[in-house]
Design a protein around this motif. Structure first.
Motif, PDB file in Angstrom:
ATOM      1  N   ALA A  62      12.273   4.801  13.511  1.00  0.00           N
ATOM      2  CA  ALA A  62      12.520   4.231  14.836  1.00  0.00           C
ATOM      3  C   ALA A  62      11.363   3.362  15.311  1.00  0.00           C
ATOM      4  CB  ALA A  62      12.780   5.338  15.844  1.00  0.00           C
ATOM      5  N   GLY A  63      10.272   3.324  14.543  1.00  0.00           N
ATOM      6  CA  GLY A  63       9.133   2.478  14.892  1.00  0.00           C
ATOM      7  C   GLY A  63       8.120   3.144  15.782  1.00  0.00           C
ATOM      8  N   LEU A  64       8.188   4.459  15.911  1.00  0.00           N
ATOM      9  CA  LEU A  64       7.238   5.167  16.758  1.00  0.00           C
ATOM     10  C   LEU A  64       5.850   5.118  16.127  1.00  0.00           C
ATOM     11  CD1 LEU A  64       7.646   6.676  19.452  1.00  0.00           C
ATOM     12  CD2 LEU A  64       7.551   8.822  18.160  1.00  0.00           C
ATOM     13  N   HIS A  65       4.848   4.887  16.948  1.00  0.00           N
ATOM     14  CA  HIS A  65       3.474   4.772  16.448  1.00  0.00           C
ATOM     15  C   HIS A  65       2.989   6.118  15.926  1.00  0.00           C
ATOM     16  CE1 HIS A  65      -0.881   3.873  16.484  1.00  0.00           C
ATOM     17  NE2 HIS A  65      -0.486   2.623  16.304  1.00  0.00           N
ATOM     18  N   MET A 113      -4.333  11.113   8.530  1.00  0.00           N
ATOM     19  CA  MET A 113      -4.328  10.768   7.115  1.00  0.00           C
ATOM     20  C   MET A 113      -2.904  10.686   6.564  1.00  0.00           C
ATOM     21  SD  MET A 113      -7.517  13.201   5.880  1.00  0.00           S
ATOM     22  CE  MET A 113      -7.144  12.959   4.156  1.00  0.00           C
ATOM     23  N   LYS A 114      -1.994  11.419   7.174  1.00  0.00           N
ATOM     24  CA  LYS A 114      -0.616  11.477   6.669  1.00  0.00           C
ATOM     25  C   LYS A 114       0.263  10.385   7.251  1.00  0.00           C
ATOM     26  CE  LYS A 114       2.938  14.957   5.751  1.00  0.00           C
ATOM     27  NZ  LYS A 114       3.342  16.374   5.950  1.00  0.00           N
ATOM     28  N   TYR A 115       0.096  10.063   8.532  1.00  0.00           N
ATOM     29  CA  TYR A 115       1.038   9.161   9.193  1.00  0.00           C
ATOM     30  C   TYR A 115       0.447   7.805   9.589  1.00  0.00           C
ATOM     31  CZ  TYR A 115       3.572  13.552   9.689  1.00  0.00           C
ATOM     32  OH  TYR A 115       4.211  14.743   9.431  1.00  0.00           O
ATOM     33  N   SER A 116      -0.867   7.682   9.606  1.00  0.00           N
ATOM     34  CA  SER A 116      -1.469   6.436  10.060  1.00  0.00           C
ATOM     35  C   SER A 116      -1.220   5.313   9.060  1.00  0.00           C
ATOM     36  CB  SER A 116      -2.977   6.637  10.258  1.00  0.00           C
ATOM     37  OG  SER A 116      -3.586   5.423  10.626  1.00  0.00           O
ATOM     38  N   GLN A 174       5.745  24.962  13.698  1.00  0.00           N
ATOM     39  CA  GLN A 174       5.992  23.557  14.013  1.00  0.00           C
ATOM     40  C   GLN A 174       7.508  23.323  14.019  1.00  0.00           C
ATOM     41  OE1 GLN A 174       5.992  20.485  15.398  1.00  0.00           O
ATOM     42  NE2 GLN A 174       3.836  20.542  14.743  1.00  0.00           N
ATOM     43  N   PRO A 175       8.097  23.206  15.231  1.00  0.00           N
ATOM     44  CA  PRO A 175       9.564  23.032  15.306  1.00  0.00           C
ATOM     45  C   PRO A 175      10.053  21.715  14.706  1.00  0.00           C
ATOM     46  CG  PRO A 175       8.649  23.743  17.412  1.00  0.00           C
ATOM     47  CD  PRO A 175       7.494  23.348  16.549  1.00  0.00           C
ATOM     48  N   LEU A 176       9.232  20.652  14.733  1.00  0.00           N
ATOM     49  CA  LEU A 176       9.668  19.365  14.200  1.00  0.00           C
ATOM     50  C   LEU A 176       9.875  19.455  12.691  1.00  0.00           C
ATOM     51  CD1 LEU A 176       7.579  16.597  16.024  1.00  0.00           C
ATOM     52  CD2 LEU A 176      10.025  17.001  16.163  1.00  0.00           C
ATOM     53  N   THR A 177      11.063  19.088  12.233  1.00  0.00           N
ATOM     54  CA  THR A 177      11.359  19.125  10.804  1.00  0.00           C
ATOM     55  C   THR A 177      10.956  17.804  10.150  1.00  0.00           C
ATOM     56  OG1 THR A 177      13.590  18.269  11.134  1.00  0.00           O
ATOM     57  CG2 THR A 177      13.295  20.677  11.233  1.00  0.00           C
ATOM     58  N   VAL A 178      10.994  17.809   8.842  1.00  0.00           N
ATOM     59  CA  VAL A 178      10.633  16.603   8.087  1.00  0.00           C
ATOM     60  C   VAL A 178      11.618  15.479   8.381  1.00  0.00           C
ATOM     61  CG1 VAL A 178      10.306  15.655   5.780  1.00  0.00           C
ATOM     62  CG2 VAL A 178       9.538  17.980   6.287  1.00  0.00           C
ATOM     63  N   ASP A 179      12.890  15.824   8.483  1.00  0.00           N
ATOM     64  CA  ASP A 179      13.900  14.792   8.761  1.00  0.00           C
ATOM     65  C   ASP A 179      13.697  14.181  10.139  1.00  0.00           C
ATOM     66  OD1 ASP A 179      15.037  15.306   6.311  1.00  0.00           O
ATOM     67  OD2 ASP A 179      16.469  16.785   7.098  1.00  0.00           O
ATOM     68  N   GLU A 180      13.331  15.006  11.110  1.00  0.00           N
ATOM     69  CA  GLU A 180      13.088  14.479  12.458  1.00  0.00           C
ATOM     70  C   GLU A 180      11.867  13.555  12.483  1.00  0.00           C
ATOM     71  OE1 GLU A 180      14.862  18.203  15.104  1.00  0.00           O
ATOM     72  OE2 GLU A 180      12.711  18.052  14.687  1.00  0.00           O
ATOM     73  N   ILE A 181      10.840  13.927  11.732  1.00  0.00           N
ATOM     74  CA  ILE A 181       9.640  13.083  11.670  1.00  0.00           C
ATOM     75  C   ILE A 181       9.958  11.756  10.985  1.00  0.00           C
ATOM     76  CG2 ILE A 181       7.328  12.902  10.698  1.00  0.00           C
ATOM     77  CD1 ILE A 181       7.045  15.920  11.057  1.00  0.00           C
ATOM     78  N   GLU A 182      10.754  11.790   9.911  1.00  0.00           N
ATOM     79  CA  GLU A 182      11.152  10.558   9.233  1.00  0.00           C
ATOM     80  C   GLU A 182      11.984   9.671  10.157  1.00  0.00           C
ATOM     81  OE1 GLU A 182      10.329   9.242   6.355  1.00  0.00           O
ATOM     82  OE2 GLU A 182       8.951  10.901   5.978  1.00  0.00           O
ATOM     83  N   LEU A 190       0.818  -1.216   0.000  1.00  0.00           N
ATOM     84  CA  LEU A 190       0.000   0.000   0.000  1.00  0.00           C
ATOM     85  C   LEU A 190       0.847   1.260   0.000  1.00  0.00           C
ATOM     86  CD1 LEU A 190      -2.785  -1.010   2.560  1.00  0.00           C
ATOM     87  CD2 LEU A 190      -2.803  -1.234   0.073  1.00  0.00           C
ATOM     88  N   GLY A 191       2.066   1.157  -0.504  1.00  0.00           N
ATOM     89  CA  GLY A 191       2.942   2.324  -0.585  1.00  0.00           C
ATOM     90  C   GLY A 191       3.451   2.759   0.772  1.00  0.00           C
ATOM     91  N   LYS A 192       3.334   4.061   1.055  1.00  0.00           N
ATOM     92  CA  LYS A 192       3.860   4.595   2.319  1.00  0.00           C
ATOM     93  C   LYS A 192       3.074   4.113   3.527  1.00  0.00           C
ATOM     94  CE  LYS A 192       1.150   8.877   2.447  1.00  0.00           C
ATOM     95  NZ  LYS A 192       1.218  10.347   2.562  1.00  0.00           N
TER      96      LYS A 192
END
Length: 468
Positions: free
Chosen positions: A118-121, A153-156, A105-113, A50-52
């Motif tokens: 890391a397997g975070l839910h 919708m983006k991360y689930s 939003q202080p969290l960057t795209v690299d930090e979210i990736e 299912l892609g991402k």
């Protein structure tokens, strides 16, 4: 079901024409967190990607009921409980002081990736974003719910399997490519089935050039009992793409549906039947025997279907074709029973209005009408129920008419009553008499009788004038 002429030709199949659970070989519709719907063919021991949103083994879905939601965890599926609808409390907060910039939003795209790797839910990632969002507390409760929904919708990594009902499948194809369905929207399809009075045990003729959406709807409504003959413009049985998502069982559909092309649907046409006997008089191999036996069965089925069509007494005709509907109705009209419904769908209003004008003055058609459906979808949530901003332009136009018998020798109920009253009036004693020179003159009674020498047609015309 009425037991009348042609009832012996009604075919019966198993009561359920579709499996209740997901099986190998099914084509399932999967709804992703983004709202997109994908069609997936389930093969045994295959990997579904299912892609991402992740991947899983196809065997995880086999045997499961339709309609459940799943979460992908380490390429395994975890069934999610139903999500209750929660009320949102209104507060005095407004969005007027919010200034969304790149530093909100202080969290960057690299930090979210990195968190995802890391397997975070997904829920934990969303929670971190909310905690570090500078303006989240200034949002209204409705805006907060929308924010959470966008992030889910983006991360689930979840999805749900849509039940293959006719409404869901038609809506999927309409949103995917409505031109292939000839603009048949789910509400238009439901109206067509209602106008045609499609029911279990009925016998119908369909001309479907809309990818099989009409044929699929008729088969679903028949529910394993009845008969359907489709007319197409190709020699081999047509492939209806919409039927793939319906997952009908082959052994349930085969007794119900047969197909003819326009040539074999002509009584004056003589089909060219290939020989079913070996040229040398003996079978050379088992393969040749099997091929010729299969050819013989196909020839017998063709002749039987032709005979069934020409016997007539079908309960309805449903048309969704690119060809002229008047020529189709004129061709198939003799095979319809009395009071049979004729339904024609077209994406163009000129087609159905021209058909209405053509049939309006013909005596064999009753009540030709043209309708257009109008659909507006609503969001239904506690405190947030409203119509959606976007709506489809049109679901096409539907023509409906009822076949009646044009028989001048038929005696109506009103004519029978008129004759009965006339007979009673002739046998009744005179209402009053006037004696003049010994002659008795009978006054006219309230019921007039047929004068001597008057023709039957004159009486019929008199009744028609009285009843009109």
């Amino acid at each position: 079901m009425d037991v009348g002429e042609g009832s012996s030709r009604v075919r019966h199949a198993p009561s359920s024409i579709r499996d209740d659970t997901i099986q190998v070989g099914h084509t399932v519709l999967v709804k992703l967190p983004s709202g997109d719907i994908r069609s997936i063919k389930l093969e045994k021991d295959a990997t579904v990607n299912l892609g991402k949103f992740g991947s899983f083994n196809s065997n995880e879905l086999v045997g499961q009921p339709f309609g459940l939601a799943y979460e992908i965890v380490d390429k395994k599926l975890k069934v999610l409980p139903p999500r209750p609808m929660q009320e949102v409390e209104d507060t005095e907060a407004t969005n007027e002081l919010i200034n969304d910039g790149q530093f909100v939003q202080p969290l960057t795209v690299d930090e979210i990736e990195a968190l995802k790797k890391a397997g975070l839910h997904a829920s934990d990632i969303i929670k971190k974003q909310i905690e570090q969002h500078a303006n989240y507390s200034l949002k209204t409760e409705y805006s907060k719910e929308k924010y959470k929904k966008r992030k889910e919708m983006k991360y689930s990594k979840s999805f749900s399997v849509i039940e293959p009902t006719m409404h869901n499948v038609c809506e999927y194809w309409f949103n995917k490519d409505q031109n292939r369905l000839r603009d048949i929207r789910p509400d238009s399809l439901a109206q067509m089935m209602s106008l045609a009075n499609v029911r279990p045990g009925g016998r119908y003729i369909a001309v479907d050039d809309a990818s099989g959406v009409v044929v699929s709807a008729i088969l679903e409504r028949l529910g394993g009992q009845g008969r359907l003959i489709t007319i197409c413009d190709i020699e081999s049985p047509p492939a209806y793409p919409v039927m793939v998502q319906m997952n009908f069982r082959k052994e349930a559909v085969s007794p119900l549906m047969s197909s003819l092309n326009w040539a074999t649907a002509d009584e004056e046409y003589t089909p060219i039947i290939a020989s079913t006997e070996p040229p040398s008089g003996k079978f050379k191999s088992d393969g040749q025997r099997a091929r010729l036996h299969k050819r013989k069965l196909a020839s017998e089925a063709l002749m039987q279907t032709r005979e069934e069509l020409f016997s007539g007494e079908f309960d309805g005709l449903i048309i969704a074709s690119e060809y002229d509907p008047y020529s189709i109705i004129e061709k198939l009209y003799p095979y319809l029973a009395g009071s049979a419904s004729i339904v024609v769908h077209s994406p163009h209003i000129q087609t159905v209005t021209a058909l209405q004008n053509q049939l309006r003055d013909l005596p064999g058609y009753l009540g030709p009408s043209v309708t257009e459906g109008w659909l507006r979808q609503y969001q239904v949530l506690p405190g947030r129920t409203h119509p959606l901003m976007n709506a489809s332009g049109s679901g096409g136009f539907i023509f409906h008419v009822i076949k009646i018998y044009d028989d001048l020798t038929a005696s109506s109920a009103m004519l029978h009553r008129h004759r009965k009253k006339a007979k009673q009036g002739s046998e009744a004693p005179s209402v009053g008499t006037s004696e003049t020179k010994g002659d008795s003159t009978t006054l006219a009674t309230s019921e007039s009788t047929l004068a001597p020498g008057a023709s039957e047609s004159a009486s019929v015309r008199d009744v028609n004038m009285r009843t009109s």
